[in-house]
Scaffold this active site. Structure first.
Site, short mmCIF file in Angstrom:
data_model
loop_
_atom_site.label_atom_id
_atom_site.label_comp_id
_atom_site.label_asym_id
_atom_site.label_seq_id
_atom_site.Cartn_x
_atom_site.Cartn_y
_atom_site.Cartn_z
N TYR A 270 34.22 31.33 39.99
CA TYR A 270 35.06 30.90 41.11
C TYR A 270 36.23 30.01 40.67
CZ TYR A 270 36.26 30.19 45.92
OH TYR A 270 36.94 30.17 47.10
N GLU B 146 44.43 32.99 40.33
CA GLU B 146 45.21 33.25 41.54
C GLU B 146 46.44 32.34 41.57
OE1 GLU B 146 42.94 33.09 45.22
OE2 GLU B 146 41.32 34.25 44.33
#
Length: 190
Positions: free
Chosen positions: A128, A135
């Site tokens: 994560y 991102e």
């Protein structure tokens, strides 16, 4: 009964979508043909169905966590990577991280196996934060290509990651704790 058949079908189909997306991500990396990037973006769009699944009770996921995750993936896939024709190793790694994470989750939902359970509730601890970082790398690359209004939009999006990342990460940690608690209770029953 119908819902459980739907869940099985959805999860099996989801595994297929994930694998198809993974192959296209790798093809895009090596062949640089935009059609593969577009396919990866479409495979991420598939996960909008997760919101429908919450509505019909096919999953216990929450709206906020699911909407945030799906939105960020669509943003990065379409508005950042596809519209800017990004091509870099970090994008490929991002797609692979997303797909590994989803593959673990969907396979766990299908089989409920012990190894998959361990992966489901532990792999996110590393995947994560790496995914969020990647991102942000992609959004920053898009930001650097724009000045003015669109550039400010990308800055706002990056700033939104500050409160949203801890929210989602905490959500996953709470799911992990809940799973551990249920496992412990089941052990005591035996």
């Amino acid at each position: 009964m119908i819902l459980s058949k739907y869940q099985l079908f959805f999860n099996l189909f989801g595994v297929g979508v994930i694998l198809y997306g993974s192959v296209n991500a790798i093809l895009y990396h090596y062949l640089r043909e935009i059609k593969y990037l577009k396919t990866v973006a479409y495979t991420q769009t598939f996960f909008l169905i997760e919101i429908f699944n919450i509505m019909i009770g096919a999953t216990r996921s929450t709206y906020p966590a699911t909407i945030i995750q799906v939105t960020s993936r669509l943003l990065v896939s379409w508005a950042v990577a596809y519209s800017h024709k990004h091509h870099n190793i970090w994008l490929t790694l991002l797609f692979i991280i997303w797909n590994i994470s989803d593959l673990i989750r969907y396979l766990f939902y299908i089989s409920r196996g012990k190894i998959l359970k361990v992966l489901r509730y532990n792999a996110f601890l590393a995947l994560y934060p790496i995914g969020i970082f990647l991102e942000l790398v992609q959004i920053n690359i898009a930001y650097s290509a724009h000045k003015g209004f669109i550039g400010y939009g990308f800055v706002i999006i990056m700033i939104l990651y500050l409160p949203l990342f801890p929210f989602l990460y905490t959500h996953m940690i709470n799911q992990r704790k809940r799973s551990a608690k249920i496992s412990e209770m089941n052990k005591k029953k035996k």
